[in-house]
Every structure is written in C-alpha cells, then in structure tokens.
Scaffold this motif. Structure first.
Motif, PDB file in Angstrom:
ATOM      1  N   LEU A  89       0.811  -1.212   0.000  1.00  0.00           N
ATOM      2  CA  LEU A  89       0.000   0.000   0.000  1.00  0.00           C
ATOM      3  C   LEU A  89       0.845   1.262   0.000  1.00  0.00           C
ATOM      4  CD1 LEU A  89      -2.700  -1.135   2.602  1.00  0.00           C
ATOM      5  CD2 LEU A  89      -2.810  -1.253   0.107  1.00  0.00           C
ATOM      6  N   GLY A  90       2.159   1.085  -0.005  1.00  0.00           N
ATOM      7  CA  GLY A  90       3.046   2.236  -0.033  1.00  0.00           C
ATOM      8  C   GLY A  90       3.278   2.872   1.309  1.00  0.00           C
ATOM      9  N   THR A  91       2.835   2.197   2.376  1.00  0.00           N
ATOM     10  CA  THR A  91       3.071   2.720   3.718  1.00  0.00           C
ATOM     11  C   THR A  91       4.479   2.382   4.160  1.00  0.00           C
ATOM     12  OG1 THR A  91       2.149   0.701   4.664  1.00  0.00           O
ATOM     13  CG2 THR A  91       0.652   2.565   4.355  1.00  0.00           C
ATOM     14  N   THR A  92       4.911   2.976   5.238  1.00  0.00           N
ATOM     15  CA  THR A  92       6.255   2.719   5.754  1.00  0.00           C
ATOM     16  C   THR A  92       6.330   1.304   6.288  1.00  0.00           C
ATOM     17  OG1 THR A  92       5.610   3.610   7.889  1.00  0.00           O
ATOM     18  CG2 THR A  92       6.663   5.120   6.343  1.00  0.00           C
ATOM     19  N   THR A  93       7.488   0.691   6.120  1.00  0.00           N
ATOM     20  CA  THR A  93       7.679  -0.683   6.574  1.00  0.00           C
ATOM     21  C   THR A  93       7.822  -0.710   8.086  1.00  0.00           C
ATOM     22  OG1 THR A  93       8.787  -1.212   4.525  1.00  0.00           O
ATOM     23  CG2 THR A  93       9.123  -2.721   6.353  1.00  0.00           C
ATOM     24  N   PHE A 163       6.884  -5.371  -0.077  1.00  0.00           N
ATOM     25  CA  PHE A 163       6.155  -6.516   0.448  1.00  0.00           C
ATOM     26  C   PHE A 163       5.248  -6.080   1.594  1.00  0.00           C
ATOM     27  CE2 PHE A 163      10.109  -8.093  -1.350  1.00  0.00           C
ATOM     28  CZ  PHE A 163       9.644  -9.072  -2.206  1.00  0.00           C
ATOM     29  N   SER A 164       3.988  -6.448   1.498  1.00  0.00           N
ATOM     30  CA  SER A 164       2.987  -6.098   2.502  1.00  0.00           C
ATOM     31  C   SER A 164       3.078  -7.052   3.692  1.00  0.00           C
ATOM     32  CB  SER A 164       1.597  -6.164   1.878  1.00  0.00           C
ATOM     33  OG  SER A 164       1.331  -7.475   1.404  1.00  0.00           O
ATOM     34  N   PRO A 165       2.437  -6.715   4.822  1.00  0.00           N
ATOM     35  CA  PRO A 165       2.491  -7.599   5.996  1.00  0.00           C
ATOM     36  C   PRO A 165       2.016  -9.024   5.742  1.00  0.00           C
ATOM     37  CG  PRO A 165       1.727  -5.431   6.638  1.00  0.00           C
ATOM     38  CD  PRO A 165       1.844  -5.404   5.148  1.00  0.00           C
ATOM     39  N   PRO A 166       0.916  -9.265   4.987  1.00  0.00           N
ATOM     40  CA  PRO A 166       0.535 -10.669   4.751  1.00  0.00           C
ATOM     41  C   PRO A 166       1.600 -11.458   4.010  1.00  0.00           C
ATOM     42  CG  PRO A 166      -1.314  -9.232   4.272  1.00  0.00           C
ATOM     43  CD  PRO A 166      -0.127  -8.350   4.481  1.00  0.00           C
ATOM     44  N   VAL A 167       2.254 -10.840   3.046  1.00  0.00           N
ATOM     45  CA  VAL A 167       3.302 -11.537   2.295  1.00  0.00           C
ATOM     46  C   VAL A 167       4.475 -11.853   3.202  1.00  0.00           C
ATOM     47  CG1 VAL A 167       4.916 -11.365   0.366  1.00  0.00           C
ATOM     48  CG2 VAL A 167       2.588 -10.480   0.132  1.00  0.00           C
ATOM     49  N   ALA A 238      -1.196  -9.912  10.748  1.00  0.00           N
ATOM     50  CA  ALA A 238      -0.698  -9.343   9.499  1.00  0.00           C
ATOM     51  C   ALA A 238      -1.850  -8.981   8.560  1.00  0.00           C
ATOM     52  CB  ALA A 238       0.252 -10.331   8.818  1.00  0.00           C
ATOM     53  N   PHE A 239      -2.837  -9.869   8.441  1.00  0.00           N
ATOM     54  CA  PHE A 239      -3.986  -9.578   7.583  1.00  0.00           C
ATOM     55  C   PHE A 239      -4.819  -8.427   8.144  1.00  0.00           C
ATOM     56  CE2 PHE A 239      -3.114 -13.781   5.793  1.00  0.00           C
ATOM     57  CZ  PHE A 239      -3.350 -13.542   4.445  1.00  0.00           C
ATOM     58  N   GLU A 240      -5.007  -8.409   9.453  1.00  0.00           N
ATOM     59  CA  GLU A 240      -5.767  -7.312  10.066  1.00  0.00           C
ATOM     60  C   GLU A 240      -5.084  -5.973   9.825  1.00  0.00           C
ATOM     61  OE1 GLU A 240      -7.328  -5.872  14.499  1.00  0.00           O
ATOM     62  OE2 GLU A 240      -6.186  -7.731  14.247  1.00  0.00           O
ATOM     63  N   LYS A 241      -3.770  -5.952   9.987  1.00  0.00           N
ATOM     64  CA  LYS A 241      -3.014  -4.722   9.759  1.00  0.00           C
ATOM     65  C   LYS A 241      -3.125  -4.276   8.310  1.00  0.00           C
ATOM     66  CE  LYS A 241       1.765  -3.019   9.764  1.00  0.00           C
ATOM     67  NZ  LYS A 241       1.481  -1.746  10.458  1.00  0.00           N
ATOM     68  N   TYR A 242      -3.027  -5.224   7.389  1.00  0.00           N
ATOM     69  CA  TYR A 242      -3.069  -4.894   5.960  1.00  0.00           C
ATOM     70  C   TYR A 242      -4.437  -4.350   5.557  1.00  0.00           C
ATOM     71  CZ  TYR A 242      -2.911  -5.558   0.899  1.00  0.00           C
ATOM     72  OH  TYR A 242      -2.969  -5.365  -0.467  1.00  0.00           O
ATOM     73  N   SER A 247      -8.278  -0.103   4.184  1.00  0.00           N
ATOM     74  CA  SER A 247      -9.548   0.580   4.411  1.00  0.00           C
ATOM     75  C   SER A 247      -9.329   2.066   4.675  1.00  0.00           C
ATOM     76  CB  SER A 247     -10.278  -0.067   5.583  1.00  0.00           C
ATOM     77  OG  SER A 247     -11.476   0.599   5.864  1.00  0.00           O
ATOM     78  N   GLU A 248      -8.319   2.382   5.493  1.00  0.00           N
ATOM     79  CA  GLU A 248      -8.026   3.786   5.763  1.00  0.00           C
ATOM     80  C   GLU A 248      -7.588   4.512   4.503  1.00  0.00           C
ATOM     81  OE1 GLU A 248      -5.073   3.620   8.774  1.00  0.00           O
ATOM     82  OE2 GLU A 248      -6.469   3.052  10.376  1.00  0.00           O
ATOM     83  N   LEU A 249      -6.800   3.840   3.660  1.00  0.00           N
ATOM     84  CA  LEU A 249      -6.360   4.455   2.416  1.00  0.00           C
ATOM     85  C   LEU A 249      -7.531   4.693   1.476  1.00  0.00           C
ATOM     86  CD1 LEU A 249      -4.021   5.387   0.610  1.00  0.00           C
ATOM     87  CD2 LEU A 249      -3.783   3.033  -0.185  1.00  0.00           C
TER      88      LEU A 249
END
Length: 273
Positions: A89-93, A163-167, A238-242, A247-249
């Motif tokens: 999502l382009g957020t900070t790691t 790479f997103s949190p689920p990945v 990880a899925f909840e965070k993603y 949703s916020e984005l």
C-alpha cells in the motif's frame, strides 16, 4: 516470534504527582528496547554468517532435489502474491520484529529457536563431518538448507516496502510447513534407520542420542511455532493490519475525491452565475 507485545496500551500524559515515576518507567522501557535491539542485531549478524557457511557445504549433494528447488518456488510464489494478491500500500515498513522487541519472552523465544534450529544442528553436521558420520550429515543438512534460505528471505524482504504484511507473514509459514516434513524425515532417519553398534563406546552412545534428541526438539519447536504462533496469532495480525491500512487508504481517497467533486461543483456554479 511471540505475540505477547501486540496489545500495547497507549501512553497517557503524566501528571505532576506521577511524573517522576513515569519518567523512570519510560527510561527503563527504553533501556529494555535498546537491549532487545542489540540481541536481535547480534542474532542477525551471526545467522547471516552461518547461512553463508551452510549454503557452501549444502551444495555438496546431500540436499534432495525437492528441497533445492523449494526456495525458488517459494520466492516466485511470494513475488506473485506481492504483485497480484496483496500488493504493498506504499506505507512505511514496520516489521513484526519491531513490534515484539519490547518483550523479554520474545527475545528468549528467538534465542531458543536460533539455538535449537541453527546452532545445534550446525554443530551436529560439523560433528558428522569430523566423525565421518555421513548419515548424520544427510539427515540434518536439508533442514539447515531450508532454514538458511528462510533467514535470508526474511532479512531481505523485511527492509523492503514492496512486500505487505501478509506476504511477509507467509514467508516463515511456508518454510516452516516444508521444514516440518523434512524434520519428520530426519526423525525417521535417526530413530528407525540408524542403529547403534554393539561395541559402541560412551562417546558414540552420547552422539547417537544427541542426534535423536535434536531431531525431536526441532520438530517440537517448529510445530509449536507453526500451530501456536504463526497461524493463530501472527498471520491474523498481518492480515488485520493490511486490511485496516487498505480501508483507511480507501477512505482517504474517497474523501479526497468527494472534496474534488465539491470544488468542481462550486466552480461550475460560479461560472454559471
């Protein structure tokens, strides 16, 4: 890893009566975090050094073909997931390690896992080389080979926003599932296929039972890690965070689009008047 530190209460501003106590607690908490960073940093350096060594002697032909190609297949699957299923999502790691650093249980858990899964099996394989025990080398090397690629992959993707949190959460999950099957083969080799000579000395008996116990300990640790942490705690987090970030984005994009539409409507009304 451990989920002990996931639920962290927000810090409230101290009042005048409790300011000194709060400052003392904050100082102690910062010191614990610095110690955790030192522990994790040292583990990473040691792990990467050992990984380079492991991958050298793992190319000696004792690793089965399926285990040799598994890292390539897993990496390709991870890239596909990051591209099509769970794009960043382009957020900070913010890696899971940063969340769990404040927990002493997490540090002990990581040290125990590194000792049981990496240090002791490496000593077992090197001892097998020194003793001429090719059976021990063939039994433990596939586990070390897969673990080395898991460590490399986790260290590489943990610093990339691609790479997103689920990945990132699926990396240890995939490798742990595969290593459990490899560990079952290891247990079969040392508990069923390997026998102790009749004229064995004390050091031979010690070595024999060390291999048996090490195989069981690795299977037990990997099973607990998979079924007690990765699946019920780390993967859902990880899925909840993603999805929360997505949703916020989406909400922010919808608000921006709504604001743009209102501005266009106002400009159109002004021109009409």
């Amino acid at each position: 890893m451990s989920g002990v530190s996931l639920a962290v209460a927000p810090r409230s501003e101290p009042d005048e009566t409790t300011s000194s106590a709060t400052k003392s607690q904050q100082k102690e908490r910062n010191q614990q975090q610095q110690e955790a960073v030192g522990v994790m940093g040292s583990l990473r350096v040691i792990e990467l050094q050992l990984v380079a060594f492991i991958m050298v002697f793992s190319a000696s032909g004792v690793v089965p073909l399926l285990d040799l190609i598994f890292p390539a297949l897993a990496s390709a699957y991870i890239l596909l997931l990051s591209r099509f299923a769970f794009p960043s999502l382009g957020t900070t790691t913010s890696t899971s390690q940063e969340i769990f650093r404040g927990s002493r249980f997490f540090r002990l858990y990581m040290v125990a896992g590194t000792t049981v899964g990496l240090f002791l099996p490496l000593a077992y394989v090197l001892g097998g080389f020194a003793r001429g025990d090719q059976h021990a080398v063939r039994s433990a090397t596939p586990h070390l080979f897969l673990l080395s690629f898991q460590i490399l992959t986790e260290n590489i993707i943990s610093g990339l926003s691609l790479f997103s949190p689920p990945v990132r959460a699926l990396v240890p999950l995939l490798y742990t599932v595969r290593r459990i099957f490899v560990l079952i083969d290891w247990i079969q080799d040392v508990w069923i296929n390997k026998t102790l000579p009749a004229n064995a000395q004390f050091k031979d008996v010690t070595w024999y039972w060390f291999g048996k116990g090490l195989a069981v300990a690795n299977l037990a640790y990997s099973s607990v890690n998979l079924f007690a942490f990765l699946i019920p705690q780390f993967l859902p987090w990880a899925f909840e965070k993603y999805f929360r970030e997505r949703s916020e984005l989406n909400s922010k994009l919808a608000e921006d689009k709504h604001s743009q539409d209102l501005n266009r409507t106002k400009q159109a009304d002004k021109k009409a008047n």
